[in-house]
Design a protein around this motif. Structure first.
Motif, PDB file in Angstrom:
ATOM      1  N   GLY A 148      11.334 -80.874 105.893  1.00  0.00           N
ATOM      2  CA  GLY A 148      12.760 -80.610 105.762  1.00  0.00           C
ATOM      3  C   GLY A 148      13.250 -79.456 106.617  1.00  0.00           C
ATOM      4  N   PHE A 149      14.230 -78.726 106.062  1.00  0.00           N
ATOM      5  CA  PHE A 149      14.892 -77.659 106.815  1.00  0.00           C
ATOM      6  C   PHE A 149      13.906 -76.563 107.224  1.00  0.00           C
ATOM      7  CE2 PHE A 149      17.172 -73.558 106.845  1.00  0.00           C
ATOM      8  CZ  PHE A 149      18.014 -73.796 107.929  1.00  0.00           C
ATOM      9  N   ALA A 150      12.985 -76.215 106.322  1.00  0.00           N
ATOM     10  CA  ALA A 150      12.017 -75.154 106.641  1.00  0.00           C
ATOM     11  C   ALA A 150      11.182 -75.523 107.861  1.00  0.00           C
ATOM     12  CB  ALA A 150      11.111 -74.902 105.442  1.00  0.00           C
ATOM     13  N   LEU A 151      10.844 -76.814 107.982  1.00  0.00           N
ATOM     14  CA  LEU A 151      10.060 -77.257 109.136  1.00  0.00           C
ATOM     15  C   LEU A 151      10.872 -77.127 110.419  1.00  0.00           C
ATOM     16  CD1 LEU A 151       7.585 -78.629 110.407  1.00  0.00           C
ATOM     17  CD2 LEU A 151       8.631 -80.834 109.832  1.00  0.00           C
ATOM     18  N   TRP A 152      12.102 -77.618 110.393  1.00  0.00           N
ATOM     19  CA  TRP A 152      12.917 -77.566 111.612  1.00  0.00           C
ATOM     20  C   TRP A 152      13.321 -76.145 111.979  1.00  0.00           C
ATOM     21  CZ3 TRP A 152      12.445 -81.386 114.651  1.00  0.00           C
ATOM     22  CH2 TRP A 152      12.207 -82.663 114.125  1.00  0.00           C
ATOM     23  N   LYS A 153      13.460 -75.312 110.954  1.00  0.00           N
ATOM     24  CA  LYS A 153      13.735 -73.900 111.230  1.00  0.00           C
ATOM     25  C   LYS A 153      12.568 -73.260 111.982  1.00  0.00           C
ATOM     26  CE  LYS A 153      14.981 -69.604 108.833  1.00  0.00           C
ATOM     27  NZ  LYS A 153      15.191 -68.972 107.492  1.00  0.00           N
ATOM     28  N   GLY A 154      11.355 -73.578 111.528  1.00  0.00           N
ATOM     29  CA  GLY A 154      10.173 -73.070 112.218  1.00  0.00           C
ATOM     30  C   GLY A 154      10.051 -73.618 113.622  1.00  0.00           C
ATOM     31  N   LYS A 155      10.323 -74.928 113.795  1.00  0.00           N
ATOM     32  CA  LYS A 155      10.264 -75.547 115.117  1.00  0.00           C
ATOM     33  C   LYS A 155      11.270 -74.886 116.065  1.00  0.00           C
ATOM     34  CE  LYS A 155       7.232 -78.861 114.210  1.00  0.00           C
ATOM     35  NZ  LYS A 155       5.874 -78.847 114.822  1.00  0.00           N
ATOM     36  N   ALA A 156      12.474 -74.624 115.542  1.00  0.00           N
ATOM     37  CA  ALA A 156      13.506 -74.002 116.371  1.00  0.00           C
ATOM     38  C   ALA A 156      13.075 -72.609 116.808  1.00  0.00           C
ATOM     39  CB  ALA A 156      14.819 -73.945 115.596  1.00  0.00           C
ATOM     40  N   PHE A 157      12.458 -71.859 115.886  1.00  0.00           N
ATOM     41  CA  PHE A 157      12.011 -70.511 116.229  1.00  0.00           C
ATOM     42  C   PHE A 157      10.925 -70.553 117.303  1.00  0.00           C
ATOM     43  CE2 PHE A 157       9.259 -66.803 115.580  1.00  0.00           C
ATOM     44  CZ  PHE A 157      10.190 -65.786 115.757  1.00  0.00           C
ATOM     45  N   ILE A 158       9.936 -71.435 117.119  1.00  0.00           N
ATOM     46  CA  ILE A 158       8.859 -71.553 118.101  1.00  0.00           C
ATOM     47  C   ILE A 158       9.424 -71.991 119.456  1.00  0.00           C
ATOM     48  CG2 ILE A 158       6.802 -72.871 118.732  1.00  0.00           C
ATOM     49  CD1 ILE A 158       6.271 -70.719 116.678  1.00  0.00           C
ATOM     50  N   GLY A 159      10.382 -72.935 119.437  1.00  0.00           N
ATOM     51  CA  GLY A 159      10.994 -73.379 120.683  1.00  0.00           C
ATOM     52  C   GLY A 159      11.731 -72.255 121.383  1.00  0.00           C
ATOM     53  N   ALA A 160      12.468 -71.441 120.605  1.00  0.00           N
ATOM     54  CA  ALA A 160      13.200 -70.325 121.192  1.00  0.00           C
ATOM     55  C   ALA A 160      12.246 -69.294 121.791  1.00  0.00           C
ATOM     56  CB  ALA A 160      14.093 -69.671 120.139  1.00  0.00           C
ATOM     57  N   VAL A 161      11.139 -69.040 121.089  1.00  0.00           N
ATOM     58  CA  VAL A 161      10.148 -68.092 121.621  1.00  0.00           C
ATOM     59  C   VAL A 161       9.546 -68.624 122.918  1.00  0.00           C
ATOM     60  CG1 VAL A 161       7.900 -67.016 121.203  1.00  0.00           C
ATOM     61  CG2 VAL A 161       9.618 -67.094 119.385  1.00  0.00           C
ATOM     62  N   GLY A 162       9.256 -69.933 122.959  1.00  0.00           N
ATOM     63  CA  GLY A 162       8.698 -70.517 124.178  1.00  0.00           C
ATOM     64  C   GLY A 162       9.645 -70.382 125.359  1.00  0.00           C
ATOM     65  N   ILE A 163      10.924 -70.665 125.109  1.00  0.00           N
ATOM     66  CA  ILE A 163      11.913 -70.511 126.180  1.00  0.00           C
ATOM     67  C   ILE A 163      11.992 -69.060 126.612  1.00  0.00           C
ATOM     68  CG2 ILE A 163      14.364 -70.691 126.730  1.00  0.00           C
ATOM     69  CD1 ILE A 163      14.495 -73.083 124.831  1.00  0.00           C
ATOM     70  N   SER A 164      12.023 -68.157 125.647  1.00  0.00           N
ATOM     71  CA  SER A 164      12.108 -66.728 125.959  1.00  0.00           C
ATOM     72  C   SER A 164      10.918 -66.273 126.795  1.00  0.00           C
ATOM     73  CB  SER A 164      12.174 -65.921 124.665  1.00  0.00           C
ATOM     74  OG  SER A 164      12.087 -64.542 124.918  1.00  0.00           O
ATOM     75  N   GLU A 165       9.709 -66.709 126.406  1.00  0.00           N
ATOM     76  CA  GLU A 165       8.519 -66.307 127.151  1.00  0.00           C
ATOM     77  C   GLU A 165       8.564 -66.818 128.585  1.00  0.00           C
ATOM     78  OE1 GLU A 165       5.481 -64.511 126.083  1.00  0.00           O
ATOM     79  OE2 GLU A 165       7.085 -63.820 124.778  1.00  0.00           O
ATOM     80  N   ASN A 166       8.973 -68.076 128.751  1.00  0.00           N
ATOM     81  CA  ASN A 166       9.026 -68.659 130.096  1.00  0.00           C
ATOM     82  C   ASN A 166      10.097 -67.995 130.952  1.00  0.00           C
ATOM     83  OD1 ASN A 166       6.944 -70.500 129.586  1.00  0.00           O
ATOM     84  ND2 ASN A 166       8.356 -72.015 128.744  1.00  0.00           N
ATOM     85  N   VAL A 167      11.278 -67.806 130.353  1.00  0.00           N
ATOM     86  CA  VAL A 167      12.378 -67.220 131.117  1.00  0.00           C
ATOM     87  C   VAL A 167      12.073 -65.776 131.483  1.00  0.00           C
ATOM     88  CG1 VAL A 167      14.793 -66.504 130.999  1.00  0.00           C
ATOM     89  CG2 VAL A 167      14.128 -68.777 130.222  1.00  0.00           C
ATOM     90  N   THR A 168      11.566 -65.009 130.521  1.00  0.00           N
ATOM     91  CA  THR A 168      11.262 -63.619 130.832  1.00  0.00           C
ATOM     92  C   THR A 168      10.110 -63.508 131.823  1.00  0.00           C
ATOM     93  OG1 THR A 168       9.924 -63.528 128.804  1.00  0.00           O
ATOM     94  CG2 THR A 168      12.163 -62.648 128.699  1.00  0.00           C
TER      95      THR A 168
END
Length: 732
Positions: free
Chosen positions: A297-317
């Motif tokens: 549910g929501f907890a899963l997608w919230k975690g996925k969104a956080f991991i995705g944002a961190v991945g983008i941040s790591e790549n962009v930075t």
């Protein structure tokens, strides 16, 4: 019939529409900047650079800790409210290998490989900062049958923290596990923990609170001390249980060089299996249900969104860090070239034996394209009349609606003509002026610019060399009393004129400034005159002259005083047009890169220099300030500030040398640090918007700047007109 009232309403409506639309030009660049800052903040967050607390509690008394805990097993279960905590031991001949502080991109995969080779399992107590950056390793741990435990998000000593901070550390760590492996866990190991008998009055309340949140606290009863790197044999010896007893062994898969840990596992695992030991998960060893619970549910997608944002941040930075390295090299190379080549240029033109040839004395035509230049045109014409060189002046009125042409005609000055045309743009006005010019050398200037008496004479002397097709003058900011004016003054002296000395020596001058430039008429005829293909007709025509084989040179003593924009809005409009027009010109002449002859030489030298130093480098330059802000917030502050001031010092040296060459007062350089912080960001956003316009196929129209008529040449006569009242007496 439209009444004055209705016209007023229409104008007010139009102004309201403009005010609504005006912020839109800032929207996309601003969103990109906000996104960049957000990604940097997220990077600081997951690298333990926000809320990091490295304090470690000193040993405290143990009076509040139950004796059965101090003397009990390494697993503490304080989950049952109202009941005493109990401890659990690992059965004989069972080993629970535990690894702290990971996952690590280098050592964790090697640890997993060793465990897989010997069909062994263990427990990985991961930190949220590492797990969020390397979620694939967490997924691999779960897929290969290992258990995951929490080791907090930022690895603080929880005895210093409030209950809200403890909850935050746990929830953020669980969020990462949900995004990385679709699970949550009930296992927890406090940072800086040791054996059960090391519990004291500071750590025991934390253990109780952790239990109330539904977690088993797992310490250890066998410490390999691999973090000390004592050697493979020493690690094996300290990790080996005595007399066949079960054990929870502490090891690390992150936090430094773990090569000894990996090597020790390669020997320890088969040795202990030969002795009948089983390497298993904690819950398996205890005969308990799995510590893992699926997340949905929501907890899963919230975690996925956080991991995705961190991945983008790591790549962009990561890209930004590479970009910072690139801009650092570019800045130093550019400044080094500017200093060296400007020094050589100054030596060249100031040698006693330097000459363009026989003194050039033929009359020239001065073209003044003017569109609604009522505020400035009189001062411009007066400055030309005061010239010490034989000239004719042609004012090309480009459909002005403010009486510009009438003002010039009312001055009654010999050798000053007015050519009227319908509004068709500056290139068309200049071509009209060339068609009406009497002489074979034409000087071009803007209608808001004033010349010194010697400007024309200095500007045309290089035409004594028949190879010279055009000459760039020295444009200066006349209205430098405001802060924006002072910043542009620094930019003109350092960024434009010092550059022109460099480009002159390299033979790839990119732009004849519209405010002060001269052209051989035959050269213009050969390239088809002033082109309307781009919004930077001065850059376009200069590149065309290079490609046609003409020399384009710089006359530093041909000074012209121009009125720079006095507001951010006007500056934005001007630089947006310049940036976009320069990009258009580069694209138009791109084939020069693969051509032969003069065109190929310019294409392989001039175009890369212009692209690199006028388009790419300014776009990356603000990274210096972005990482200054990042370093101030997240550290290392001292090194970051030192690096920024180092770059500023290099810029100050270049600026001071440029001011010395132009014989300018150094007092204006006081505002250089502020210029680098604020002005550079504005130029970045302008250039970014130009890139967006170009990439999206947008079109940009010519934007007329509002003039005040305050600029005059040093020693000149001020414009006596105030507002719309004029002294219209003929000038003799």
């Amino acid at each position: 019939m439209t009444t004055p009232v209705s016209r007023g309403r229409h104008n007010r409506k139009k102004k309201r529409t403009v005010r609504r639309r005006l912020p839109m030009r800032y929207l996309l660049p601003s969103l990109l900047l906000v996104a960049l800052l957000a990604m940097l903040m997220l990077r600081g967050y997951v690298h333990s650079e926000i809320l990091a607390d490295h304090r470690v509690q000193a040993p405290a008394p143990t009076t509040q800790v139950p004796d059965h805990v101090l003397e009990g097993g390494p697993v503490i279960d304080a989950r049952r409210a109202g009941e005493a905590a109990r401890t659990l031991r690992i059965p004989d001949h069972r080993i629970v290998l535990t690894f702290d502080d990971g996952p690590d991109p280098v050592w964790t995969p090697r640890v997993l490989d060793e465990l897989k080779k010997y069909d062994a399992h263990g427990v990985f107590f991961v930190t949220g900062t590492m797990a969020s950056r390397y979620p694939d390793l967490v997924r691999r741990m779960v897929d290969e049958g290992h258990e995951i435990g929490l080791h907090t998000f930022n690895h603080p000593d929880l005895s210093f923290q409030s209950t809200s901070r403890i909850d935050w550390e746990l929830s953020q760590n669980q969020l990462v596990l949900a995004g990385a492996a679709d699970i949550r866990t009930s296992l927890f190991r406090p940072p800086y923990s040791s054996f059960s008998d090391a519990m004291d009055n500071k750590t025991w309340p934390v253990t109780q609170y952790i239990g109330s949140r539904g977690y088993l606290t797992v310490v250890n009863n066998t410490d390999s001390e691999d973090w000390k790197r004592p050697g493979v044999e020493a690690i094996i010896e300290r990790a080996t249980p005595e007399h066949g007893k079960g054990a929870i062994i502490l090891m690390h898969d992150s936090g430094g060089d773990r090569s000894q840990t990996v090597a020790a596992l390669g020997k320890f695992l088969p040795q202990m299996q030969d002795r009948g030991y089983d390497f298993t998960n904690l819950t398996s060893a205890l005969g308990a249900p799995s510590a893992h619970t699926p997340v949905t549910g929501f907890a899963l997608w919230k975690g996925k969104a956080f991991i995705g944002a961190v991945g983008i941040s790591e790549n962009v930075t990561g890209v930004l860090v590479a970009g910072l390295a690139v801009i650092g090299v570019l800045v130093m190379v550019r400044f080094g070239l500017m200093l060296l080549l400007s020094f050589l240029h100054a030596r060249k033109v100031r040698r006693k034996d330097f000459s363009w040839g026989e003194p050039f004395s033929r009359p020239v035509s001065v073209l003044v394209p003017a569109y609604n230049e009522r505020e400035c045109i009189e001062a411009t014409v007066r400055s030309l009349v005061a010239s010490d060189y034989p000239i004719e002046v042609i004012v090309i009125d480009d459909g002005s609606t403010d009486g510009t042409a009438d003002l010039v005609e009312a001055m009654w000055i010999p050798n000053v003509r007015v050519v009227r045309q319908r509004n068709a743009g500056k290139p068309a006005a200049l071509n009209n002026g060339i068609a009406n010019a009497r002489y074979d050398i034409v000087v071009m200037m803007d209608g808001d610019t004033v010349f010194e008496p010697s400007t024309v004479r200095e500007l045309v002397q290089p035409f004594a060399d028949p190879r010279v097709g055009a000459v760039a003058g020295n444009a200066k900011v006349g209205n430098r009393d405001s802060l924006i004016g002072a910043w542009q003054h620094i930019e003109y002296v350092m960024g434009f004129n010092l550059d022109r000395r460099m480009y002159d020596l390299l033979g790839c001058m990119p732009t004849i400034p519209g405010a002060v430039g001269a052209f051989r008429r035959d050269a213009l005829d050969r390239i088809g005159g002033m082109s309307e293909d781009t919004l930077a007709e001065d850059t376009d025509v200069t590149m065309a002259l290079h490609r046609d084989g003409w020399r384009v040179v710089y006359a530093e003593n041909a000074r012209a005083w121009t009125e720079a924009p006095e507001s951010v809005q006007q500056l934005w409009s001007q630089r947006y047009r310049w940036s976009y027009g320069t990009m258009q010109a580069i694209w138009k002449h791109r084939r020069a890169v693969i051509e032969r002859g003069p065109s190929g030489r310019f294409g392989r030298v001039g175009l890369p220099f212009v692209s690199l130093f006028m388009v790419v480098a300014p776009l990356l330059a603000p990274l210096i300030d972005v990482f200054l802000l990042y370093g101030l917030v997240f550290g290392p502050t001292g090194k970051t500030v030192a690096a920024w001031f180092g770059v500023l010092l290099v810029q100050a040296v270049c600026a001071a040398y440029a001011f010395r060459l132009d014989r300018e007062r150094m007092t204006h350089l006081i505002s250089l640090p502020l210029q680098q912080i604020l002005y550079r960001q504005l130029m970045y956003v302008v250039l970014l918007q130009s890139w967006i316009t170009a990439l999206t196929g947008g079109r940009l129209r010519w934007q007329k700047l509002r003039r005040t008529g305050v600029v005059e040449a040093p020693g000149g006569t001020p414009n006596r007109r105030k507002g719309t009242d004029r002294d219209r007496r003929p000038v003799a």
